[in-house]
Design a protein around this motif. Structure first.
Motif, mmCIF file in Angstrom:
data_model
loop_
_atom_site.group_PDB
_atom_site.id
_atom_site.type_symbol
_atom_site.label_atom_id
_atom_site.label_comp_id
_atom_site.label_asym_id
_atom_site.label_seq_id
_atom_site.Cartn_x
_atom_site.Cartn_y
_atom_site.Cartn_z
ATOM 1 N N UNK A 199 0.837 -1.202 0.000
ATOM 2 C CA UNK A 199 0.000 0.000 0.000
ATOM 3 C C UNK A 199 0.874 1.256 0.000
ATOM 4 N N UNK A 200 1.958 1.185 0.752
ATOM 5 C CA UNK A 200 2.918 2.281 0.833
ATOM 6 C C UNK A 200 4.237 1.665 1.303
ATOM 7 N N UNK A 201 5.361 2.352 1.151
ATOM 8 C CA UNK A 201 6.647 1.761 1.537
ATOM 9 C C UNK A 201 6.659 1.248 2.974
ATOM 10 N N UNK A 202 7.038 -0.021 3.111
ATOM 11 C CA UNK A 202 7.170 -0.719 4.386
ATOM 12 C C UNK A 202 5.827 -1.069 5.035
ATOM 13 N N UNK A 203 4.724 -0.937 4.306
ATOM 14 C CA UNK A 203 3.444 -1.350 4.889
ATOM 15 C C UNK A 203 3.362 -2.871 4.950
ATOM 16 N N UNK A 204 2.563 -3.374 5.875
ATOM 17 C CA UNK A 204 2.410 -4.822 6.008
ATOM 18 C C UNK A 204 1.458 -5.385 4.952
ATOM 19 N N UNK A 205 0.463 -4.593 4.572
ATOM 20 C CA UNK A 205 -0.492 -5.043 3.571
ATOM 21 C C UNK A 205 0.079 -4.986 2.171
ATOM 22 N N UNK A 206 -0.174 -6.009 1.380
ATOM 23 C CA UNK A 206 0.328 -6.072 0.011
ATOM 24 C C UNK A 206 -0.769 -6.510 -0.953
ATOM 25 N N UNK A 207 -0.590 -6.104 -2.221
ATOM 26 C CA UNK A 207 -1.523 -6.446 -3.293
ATOM 27 C C UNK A 207 -0.866 -7.432 -4.242
ATOM 28 N N UNK A 208 -1.682 -7.915 -5.165
ATOM 29 C CA UNK A 208 -1.188 -8.810 -6.209
ATOM 30 C C UNK A 208 -2.017 -10.071 -6.259
ATOM 31 N N UNK A 209 -2.667 -10.331 -7.396
ATOM 32 C CA UNK A 209 -3.567 -11.475 -7.526
ATOM 33 C C UNK A 209 -2.820 -12.780 -7.801
ATOM 34 N N UNK A 210 -1.522 -12.688 -8.126
ATOM 35 C CA UNK A 210 -0.682 -13.872 -8.166
ATOM 36 C C UNK A 210 -0.789 -14.772 -9.384
ATOM 37 N N UNK A 211 -1.132 -14.211 -10.541
ATOM 38 C CA UNK A 211 -1.221 -15.062 -11.736
ATOM 39 C C UNK A 211 0.126 -15.679 -12.096
ATOM 40 N N UNK A 212 1.211 -14.939 -11.850
ATOM 41 C CA UNK A 212 2.542 -15.501 -12.133
ATOM 42 C C UNK A 212 2.763 -16.781 -11.337
ATOM 43 N N UNK A 213 2.496 -16.729 -10.051
ATOM 44 C CA UNK A 213 2.752 -17.874 -9.195
ATOM 45 C C UNK A 213 1.758 -19.002 -9.363
ATOM 46 N N UNK A 214 0.541 -18.666 -9.804
ATOM 47 C CA UNK A 214 -0.509 -19.679 -9.933
ATOM 48 C C UNK A 214 -0.497 -20.372 -11.288
ATOM 49 N N UNK A 215 -0.337 -19.586 -12.344
ATOM 50 C CA UNK A 215 -0.494 -20.131 -13.695
ATOM 51 C C UNK A 215 0.818 -20.305 -14.450
ATOM 52 N N UNK A 216 1.917 -19.762 -13.923
ATOM 53 C CA UNK A 216 3.246 -19.966 -14.497
ATOM 54 C C UNK A 216 3.273 -19.584 -15.985
ATOM 55 N N UNK A 217 3.641 -20.481 -16.874
ATOM 56 C CA UNK A 217 3.760 -20.151 -18.293
ATOM 57 C C UNK A 217 2.441 -19.670 -18.881
ATOM 58 N N UNK A 218 1.327 -20.146 -18.335
ATOM 59 C CA UNK A 218 0.033 -19.700 -18.834
ATOM 60 C C UNK A 218 -0.202 -18.217 -18.554
ATOM 61 N N UNK A 219 0.445 -17.678 -17.526
ATOM 62 C CA UNK A 219 0.327 -16.242 -17.261
ATOM 63 C C UNK A 219 0.935 -15.446 -18.411
#
Length: 234
Positions: free
Chosen positions: A118-138
């Protein structure tokens, strides 16, 4: 996202023929140009990981100074302000530049693996994770998105009697070059530190800066760009 950003910029340019190419194509990559510079300076941190598919092969351990929500807002606003003054206080150019830059953050959200704060050093983070979930399909999804954007931009220009053949070819080349099978990041990730980090930062910086400059030149070469004086009068 990588090549998809340039596809978005191509659509924005097609829909805004009175806006110069430079604020758009440099703007679409400004967050990653900063990211590459910040990695080289040691402000951001990446970690080699050959399992981090489909094409980065690095974990984005800390990218808060450019890819957090508030940082993206700030840099996008600053880029718009810079373009506003460069082009003689043209409000449209300033707004288009700022929106284009922030769309980088928006387009990254579906792909990133929960590493956008959300901002530098915040604990909350975004990202739906298609890279990690779908790999080459992403990569396939991003490529399909890119093709769709480019077809739309091509048709808009075609209806005005304009051609963007070389621009399309360049973005197509970028799409292929950062495929899971050809990505240079896979080689860089095998280098010992600090060379892996230096290589990654350099590739990110140049990978956005050089294509943006080439695209800007191609639009000028094809007569589809306008200069500072024309922009000031618009």
């Amino acid at each position: 996202m990588y090549f998809g950003h340039f596809a978005v910029a191509t659509v924005i340019k097609a829909k805004n023929p009175d806006v110069p190419a430079a604020p758009i194509f440099l703007g679409t990559g400004v967050l990653d140009i900063l990211d590459g510079a910040f990695i080289l300076a040691g402000f951001d941190k990446v970690t080699p990981n050959l399992k981090a598919s489909p094409y980065l092969f690095f974990n984005l351990t800390f990218i808060d100074w450019d890819h957090s929500f508030l940082a993206a807002l700030f840099w996008s606003w600053l880029w718009g302000l810079i373009c506003y003054y460069i082009y003689k206080k043209n409000k449209k150019i300033g707004w288009v530049a700022a929106i284009t830059a922030f769309l980088h953050f928006v387009c990254d959200l579906p792909l990133h693996n929960h590493d956008m704060a959300w901002y530098p050093f915040s604990k909350g983070h975004w990202g739906m994770g298609m890279w990690g979930t779908y790999h080459a399909w992403a990569w396939v999804v991003e490529a399909a998105f890119t093709v769709g954007m480019l077809i739309y931009a091509y048709r808009v220009h075609r209806d005005r009697g304009e051609k963007i053949t070389w621009q399309l070819a360049l973005i197509g080349l970028l799409t292929i070059s950062l495929s899971p099978w050809l990505s240079p990041m896979k080689i860089v990730a095998t280098w010992p530190e600090p060379y892996a980090t230096i290589g990654h930062g350099s590739l990110i910086l140049l990978g956005f800066l050089l294509p943006a400059l080439i695209c800007t030149w191609l639009y000028k070469r094809s007569g589809l760009d306008i200069g500072k004086k024309a922009a000031a009068k618009a």
